[in-house]
Design a protein around this motif. Structure first.
Motif, PDB file in Angstrom:
ATOM      1  N   ASP A   1       4.995  56.613  12.979  1.00  0.00           N
ATOM      2  CA  ASP A   1       5.961  55.936  13.853  1.00  0.00           C
ATOM      3  C   ASP A   1       5.779  54.426  13.671  1.00  0.00           C
ATOM      4  O   ASP A   1       4.751  53.867  14.045  1.00  0.00           O
ATOM      5  CB  ASP A   1       5.703  56.346  15.307  1.00  0.00           C
ATOM      6  CG  ASP A   1       6.746  55.746  16.239  1.00  0.00           C
ATOM      7  OD1 ASP A   1       7.451  54.787  15.833  1.00  0.00           O
ATOM      8  OD2 ASP A   1       6.863  56.235  17.380  1.00  0.00           O
TER       9      ASP A   1
ATOM     10  N   ASN B   1      13.592  51.026   4.453  1.00  0.00           N
ATOM     11  CA  ASN B   1      14.856  51.400   5.103  1.00  0.00           C
ATOM     12  C   ASN B   1      14.744  51.494   6.615  1.00  0.00           C
ATOM     13  O   ASN B   1      15.703  51.207   7.328  1.00  0.00           O
ATOM     14  CB  ASN B   1      15.307  52.751   4.528  1.00  0.00           C
ATOM     15  CG  ASN B   1      16.357  53.414   5.393  1.00  0.00           C
ATOM     16  OD1 ASN B   1      17.511  53.011   5.395  1.00  0.00           O
ATOM     17  ND2 ASN B   1      15.956  54.423   6.161  1.00  0.00           N
TER      18      ASN B   1
ATOM     19  N   GLY C   1      14.598  51.206  10.435  1.00  0.00           N
ATOM     20  CA  GLY C   1      15.033  50.104  11.296  1.00  0.00           C
ATOM     21  C   GLY C   1      15.580  50.645  12.600  1.00  0.00           C
ATOM     22  O   GLY C   1      16.101  51.760  12.638  1.00  0.00           O
TER      23      GLY C   1
ATOM     24  N   CYS D   1       9.014  47.788  14.199  1.00  0.00           N
ATOM     25  CA  CYS D   1       9.678  48.742  13.291  1.00  0.00           C
ATOM     26  C   CYS D   1      10.404  48.012  12.153  1.00  0.00           C
ATOM     27  O   CYS D   1      10.401  48.476  11.015  1.00  0.00           O
ATOM     28  CB  CYS D   1      10.657  49.582  14.111  1.00  0.00           C
ATOM     29  SG  CYS D   1      11.399  50.933  13.208  1.00  0.00           S
TER      30      CYS D   1
ATOM     31  N   SER E   1      21.401  44.205   7.433  1.00  0.00           N
ATOM     32  CA  SER E   1      22.604  44.497   8.225  1.00  0.00           C
ATOM     33  C   SER E   1      23.462  43.234   8.289  1.00  0.00           C
ATOM     34  O   SER E   1      22.919  42.116   8.276  1.00  0.00           O
ATOM     35  CB  SER E   1      22.178  44.903   9.633  1.00  0.00           C
ATOM     36  OG  SER E   1      23.269  44.818  10.504  1.00  0.00           O
TER      37      SER E   1
END
Ligand SMILES: NC(=O)c1ccc[n+]([C@@H]2O[C@H](COP(=O)([O-])OP(=O)(O)OC[C@H]3O[C@@H](n4cnc5c(N)ncnc54)[C@H](OP(=O)(O)O)[C@@H]3O)[C@@H](O)[C@H]2O)c1
Length: 231
Positions: free
Chosen positions: A105, A134, A136, A161, A190
């Protein structure tokens, strides 16, 4: 001669037309021209193992499928063991590749968590030199900075994260790139990092790091560190 209104109309039609052509070109290139002229990146030239964070759903899973289809063995990392097992089984069965699954995690910033990942990676031969950053997380819904409920925990989770994971995963894989003389790091960003996103402040800020890492790592390592922007 055109009237002003006709001129504005012409400019608008040209802009929309060019955008349309760009989209058609991109789709045609990716699905027909690129594959025909073998212009798609062949990741197998960069090594055997690809490490993918957040690999059981969405974009991470799509990367796992695409790289396994090219014949790469895949290290899948995410939180849910049953999803990891299901994806691993599907990849091995469909593409006859090897997989390693790591339950982790990335909201957990502890060294123990990253030591656990590293322990699984150091035994791989040859060492992995392809890394897909990757994983997120974002807000449950767009909200202003001080109005988000549970913001203390949520902001810590996003930072851990989205930023700490990239930092620590790069620290683990990049030494292998130096040893092997090649490698690829792909960071999934993003558009929130590019366009004004005042209701996703911490998420957008966390994604800006993805724009800084690739060029600086490329300068440092001399190997391909790419930024993929997801809209
Ligand atoms: N989808 C979009 O529209 C969009 C737009 C812009 C940018 N992006 C970026 O693209 C990346 C992937 O997004 P996505 O939409 O494909 O994600 P997604 O469908 O929600 O999948 C997330 C993956 O990450 C894993 N995961 C989530 N939280 C985790 C954690 N704390 N620790 C370990 N694994 C975790 C999930 O598996 P488990 O739940 O089993 O752990 C799953 O495999 C993200 O970085 C996101 O910011 C996405």
């Amino acid at each position: 001669m055109f009237t002003i209104l006709e001129g504005v109309g012409l400019v608008c039609i040209t802009v929309v037309g060019l955008q349309f052509c760009r989209i058609i070109y991109r789709i045609t290139y990716n699905s027909i021209i690129g594959p025909f002229f073998k212009k798609n990146v062949d990741f197998t030239q960069y090594g055997r193992w690809a490490v993918i964070t957040g690999a059981t759903d969405g974009i991470g899973r799509a990367y796992a499928e695409a790289l396994a289809k090219q014949g790469m063995d895949i290290v899948l990392i995410s939180r849910n063991m049953s999803k990891l097992e299901a994806v691993s089984e599907a990849l091995e069965k469909t593409h006859q590749v090897k997989t390693v699954i790591i339950e982790a995690d990335f909201t957990d910033p502890s060294p123990t968590m990253y030591n656990h990942i590293e322990k699984e990676l150091v035994v791989l031969k040859p060492p992995p030199i392809v890394l897909i950053n990757n994983v997120g997380m974002s807000y449950p819904y767009p909200e202003y900075f001080l109005d988000l409920p549970d913001r203390d925990q949520r902001f810590m989770d996003i930072i851990n994260c989205n930023i700490l994971s990239v930092t620590n995963m790069c620290k683990m894989i990049i030494p292998n790139m130096f040893d092997n003389g090649k490698g690829v790091v792909i960071n999934i960003s993003s558009t929130a990092a590019l366009i004004p996103s005042p209701m996703l402040t911490v998420y957008a800020a966390s994604k800006v790091c993805f724009h800084i890492f690739p060029p600086y790592l490329t300068i440092h390592t001399g190997y391909a560190c790419l930024l993929i922007l997801v809209r």
